[in-house]
Design a protein around this motif. Structure first.
Motif, PDB file in Angstrom:
ATOM      1  N   LEU A 212      -1.348  14.959 -13.003  1.00  0.00           N
ATOM      2  CA  LEU A 212      -2.088  16.130 -13.118  1.00  0.00           C
ATOM      3  C   LEU A 212      -0.954  17.001 -14.128  1.00  0.00           C
ATOM      4  N   GLU A 213       0.246  16.781 -14.180  1.00  0.00           N
ATOM      5  CA  GLU A 213       1.229  17.444 -15.048  1.00  0.00           C
ATOM      6  C   GLU A 213       1.616  18.559 -14.331  1.00  0.00           C
ATOM      7  N   VAL A 214       1.864  18.664 -12.744  1.00  0.00           N
ATOM      8  CA  VAL A 214       2.418  19.489 -12.424  1.00  0.00           C
ATOM      9  C   VAL A 214       4.071  19.818 -12.533  1.00  0.00           C
ATOM     10  N   SER A 215       4.494  20.681 -13.032  1.00  0.00           N
ATOM     11  CA  SER A 215       5.842  20.828 -13.362  1.00  0.00           C
ATOM     12  C   SER A 215       6.916  20.913 -12.163  1.00  0.00           C
ATOM     13  N   LEU A 216       6.532  21.201 -11.144  1.00  0.00           N
ATOM     14  CA  LEU A 216       7.219  21.249  -9.890  1.00  0.00           C
ATOM     15  C   LEU A 216       6.516  20.989  -8.775  1.00  0.00           C
TER      16      LEU A 216
ATOM     17  N   LEU B 259      -0.397  35.172 -16.287  1.00  0.00           N
ATOM     18  CA  LEU B 259      -0.097  34.864 -14.926  1.00  0.00           C
ATOM     19  C   LEU B 259      -1.594  34.296 -14.207  1.00  0.00           C
ATOM     20  N   LEU B 260      -2.787  35.028 -14.781  1.00  0.00           N
ATOM     21  CA  LEU B 260      -4.059  34.684 -14.296  1.00  0.00           C
ATOM     22  C   LEU B 260      -4.371  33.151 -14.784  1.00  0.00           C
ATOM     23  N   ALA B 261      -3.879  32.825 -16.163  1.00  0.00           N
ATOM     24  CA  ALA B 261      -4.116  31.443 -16.611  1.00  0.00           C
ATOM     25  C   ALA B 261      -3.259  30.230 -15.897  1.00  0.00           C
ATOM     26  N   ALA B 262      -2.140  30.885 -15.436  1.00  0.00           N
ATOM     27  CA  ALA B 262      -1.303  29.937 -14.713  1.00  0.00           C
ATOM     28  C   ALA B 262      -1.892  29.596 -13.528  1.00  0.00           C
ATOM     29  N   THR B 263      -2.569  30.861 -12.788  1.00  0.00           N
ATOM     30  CA  THR B 263      -3.120  30.816 -11.659  1.00  0.00           C
ATOM     31  C   THR B 263      -4.319  29.658 -11.560  1.00  0.00           C
ATOM     32  N   VAL B 264      -5.061  29.766 -12.721  1.00  0.00           N
ATOM     33  CA  VAL B 264      -6.340  28.896 -12.912  1.00  0.00           C
ATOM     34  C   VAL B 264      -5.795  27.446 -12.827  1.00  0.00           C
ATOM     35  N   THR B 265      -4.751  27.207 -13.634  1.00  0.00           N
ATOM     36  CA  THR B 265      -4.364  25.997 -13.961  1.00  0.00           C
ATOM     37  C   THR B 265      -3.847  25.105 -12.253  1.00  0.00           C
ATOM     38  N   LEU B 266      -3.141  26.167 -11.664  1.00  0.00           N
ATOM     39  CA  LEU B 266      -2.768  25.787 -10.263  1.00  0.00           C
ATOM     40  C   LEU B 266      -3.828  25.616  -9.255  1.00  0.00           C
ATOM     41  N   ARG B 267      -4.917  26.339  -9.584  1.00  0.00           N
ATOM     42  CA  ARG B 267      -6.200  26.099  -8.590  1.00  0.00           C
ATOM     43  C   ARG B 267      -6.696  24.657  -8.730  1.00  0.00           C
ATOM     44  N   TYR B 268      -6.759  24.297  -9.890  1.00  0.00           N
ATOM     45  CA  TYR B 268      -7.477  23.073 -10.374  1.00  0.00           C
ATOM     46  C   TYR B 268      -6.639  21.987  -9.672  1.00  0.00           C
ATOM     47  N   MET B 269      -5.292  22.116 -10.000  1.00  0.00           N
ATOM     48  CA  MET B 269      -4.294  20.977  -9.652  1.00  0.00           C
ATOM     49  C   MET B 269      -4.299  20.998  -8.073  1.00  0.00           C
TER      50      MET B 269
ATOM     51  N   LEU C 161       3.269  23.396  -5.289  1.00  0.00           N
ATOM     52  CA  LEU C 161       3.100  23.064  -6.866  1.00  0.00           C
ATOM     53  C   LEU C 161       3.378  24.331  -7.578  1.00  0.00           C
ATOM     54  N   GLY C 162       4.212  24.059  -8.713  1.00  0.00           N
ATOM     55  CA  GLY C 162       4.570  25.153  -9.687  1.00  0.00           C
ATOM     56  C   GLY C 162       4.461  24.767 -11.250  1.00  0.00           C
ATOM     57  N   VAL C 163       4.291  25.799 -11.855  1.00  0.00           N
ATOM     58  CA  VAL C 163       4.022  25.708 -13.175  1.00  0.00           C
ATOM     59  C   VAL C 163       4.914  26.888 -14.041  1.00  0.00           C
TER      60      VAL C 163
ATOM     61  N   MET D 260       0.816  -1.004  -0.002  1.00  0.00           N
ATOM     62  CA  MET D 260      -0.083  -0.125  -0.102  1.00  0.00           C
ATOM     63  C   MET D 260       0.855   1.190  -0.047  1.00  0.00           C
ATOM     64  N   ARG D 261       0.637   1.976  -0.893  1.00  0.00           N
ATOM     65  CA  ARG D 261       1.399   3.556  -1.048  1.00  0.00           C
ATOM     66  C   ARG D 261       0.913   4.236   0.170  1.00  0.00           C
ATOM     67  N   SER D 262       2.130   4.942   0.679  1.00  0.00           N
ATOM     68  CA  SER D 262       1.736   6.044   1.612  1.00  0.00           C
ATOM     69  C   SER D 262       1.292   7.300   1.014  1.00  0.00           C
ATOM     70  N   LEU D 263       0.691   8.005   1.625  1.00  0.00           N
ATOM     71  CA  LEU D 263      -0.186   9.340   1.241  1.00  0.00           C
ATOM     72  C   LEU D 263       1.030  10.238   0.500  1.00  0.00           C
ATOM     73  N   SER D 264       2.407  10.136   1.044  1.00  0.00           N
ATOM     74  CA  SER D 264       3.461  11.115   0.226  1.00  0.00           C
ATOM     75  C   SER D 264       3.484  10.388  -1.116  1.00  0.00           C
ATOM     76  N   GLU D 265       3.581   9.380  -1.229  1.00  0.00           N
ATOM     77  CA  GLU D 265       3.759   8.508  -2.523  1.00  0.00           C
ATOM     78  C   GLU D 265       2.325   8.645  -3.326  1.00  0.00           C
ATOM     79  N   GLU D 266       1.234   8.647  -2.714  1.00  0.00           N
ATOM     80  CA  GLU D 266       0.115   8.847  -3.811  1.00  0.00           C
ATOM     81  C   GLU D 266      -0.160  10.333  -4.089  1.00  0.00           C
ATOM     82  N   LEU D 267       0.397  11.230  -3.269  1.00  0.00           N
ATOM     83  CA  LEU D 267       0.206  12.961  -3.733  1.00  0.00           C
ATOM     84  C   LEU D 267       1.284  12.757  -4.901  1.00  0.00           C
ATOM     85  N   ARG D 268       2.610  12.612  -4.793  1.00  0.00           N
ATOM     86  CA  ARG D 268       3.572  12.651  -5.892  1.00  0.00           C
ATOM     87  C   ARG D 268       2.924  12.118  -7.132  1.00  0.00           C
ATOM     88  N   ARG D 269       2.471  10.945  -7.119  1.00  0.00           N
ATOM     89  CA  ARG D 269       2.029  10.325  -8.354  1.00  0.00           C
ATOM     90  C   ARG D 269       0.901  10.951  -8.972  1.00  0.00           C
TER      91      ARG D 269
END
Length: 225
Positions: A15-19, A74-84, A51-53, A1-10
């Motif tokens: 979600l294609e989070v860049s950082l 910048l606003l478009a990046a914010t919208v993307t990050l909010r969803y992620m 999280l970073g894009v 069973m994966r830990s929560l840390s591993e689950e979130l990173r996966r």
């Protein structure tokens, strides 16, 4: 069973989070840190998920004339990050922990999340990203990442979950800034100095006054890192 840390990173990868990184909230209690602390927002906080894009290169090339386009990007990046961020926050709460999303630093959709005079947010996402091992500080007081330089938009999640934290760099400041100074030279209001001093009030007056609330971005555009 994966830990929560591993689950979130996966999940962040899906979600294609860049950082992606995790900061130990105790790092904000260091006497060397002078900003606002996440403990003041969530007393039970144990981890800050970061999280970073990257910012669009084309939106920066047109500066200073294309400030409206830059701000909109910048606003478009914010919208993307909010969803992620919301998707990851839901996973945290599904695991029976608390989660709350920290907004991107600055003004978004007519709402200003930071102090208008000091430009300090309730929680410094740049410092959280530093604690998470995502980069080091530049002369322009932005976080310089290895892949994208300082041209990154961050968002964060406060949680009481005991996640596995990253390791901050041994050097707080990026060595590339010691012999550069381009951001100091290009600043239209002299808000930056080569000794690392920043006059936030000058930056704030310029943005809220001459630019009418739009972002400047020149110190990011000129950075060679």
């Amino acid at each position: 069973m994966r830990s929560l840390s591993e689950e979130l990173r996966r999940a962040a990868g899906d979600l294609e989070v860049s950082l992606y990184g995790v900061a130990d909230a105790k790092g904000f209690l260091s006497p060397e840190y002078q900003g606002n602390r996440p403990q003041d927002v969530m007393p039970s906080v144990r981890s800050v998920v970061v999280l970073g894009v990257p910012l669009l290169r084309g939106s920066m090339d047109a500066l200073p004339k294309g400030r409206a386009e830059y701000h909109n990007s910048l606003l478009a990046a914010t919208v993307t990050l909010r969803y992620m961020s919301f998707q990851l926050a839901k996973r945290i709460e599904d695991a029976e922990y608390l989660a709350s999303i920290v907004p991107a630093e600055g003004s978004e959709f007519g709402i200003w999340y930071a102090d208008r005079e000091t430009l300090r947010a309730d929680v410094s996402l740049r410092y959280a990203a530093y604690l998470a091992g995502l980069g080091r500080y530049g002369l322009n007081h932005s976080l310089v990442t290895e892949k994208y330089g300082p041209r990154v938009r961050f968002m964060g999640i406060l949680t009481d979950a005991p996640l596995e934290p990253g390791v901050p760099a041994s050097d707080f400041a990026h060595e590339g800034c010691s012999s550069c100074g381009r951001c100091v030279d290009i600043c239209p209001v002299g808000a930056l100095e080569k000794d690392g001093t920043i006059h936030r009030e000058k930056c704030a007056q310029y943005m809220f006054g001459e630019l009418g609330g739009l972002r400047c971005g020149l110190c990011l555009k000129t950075c060679p890192l």
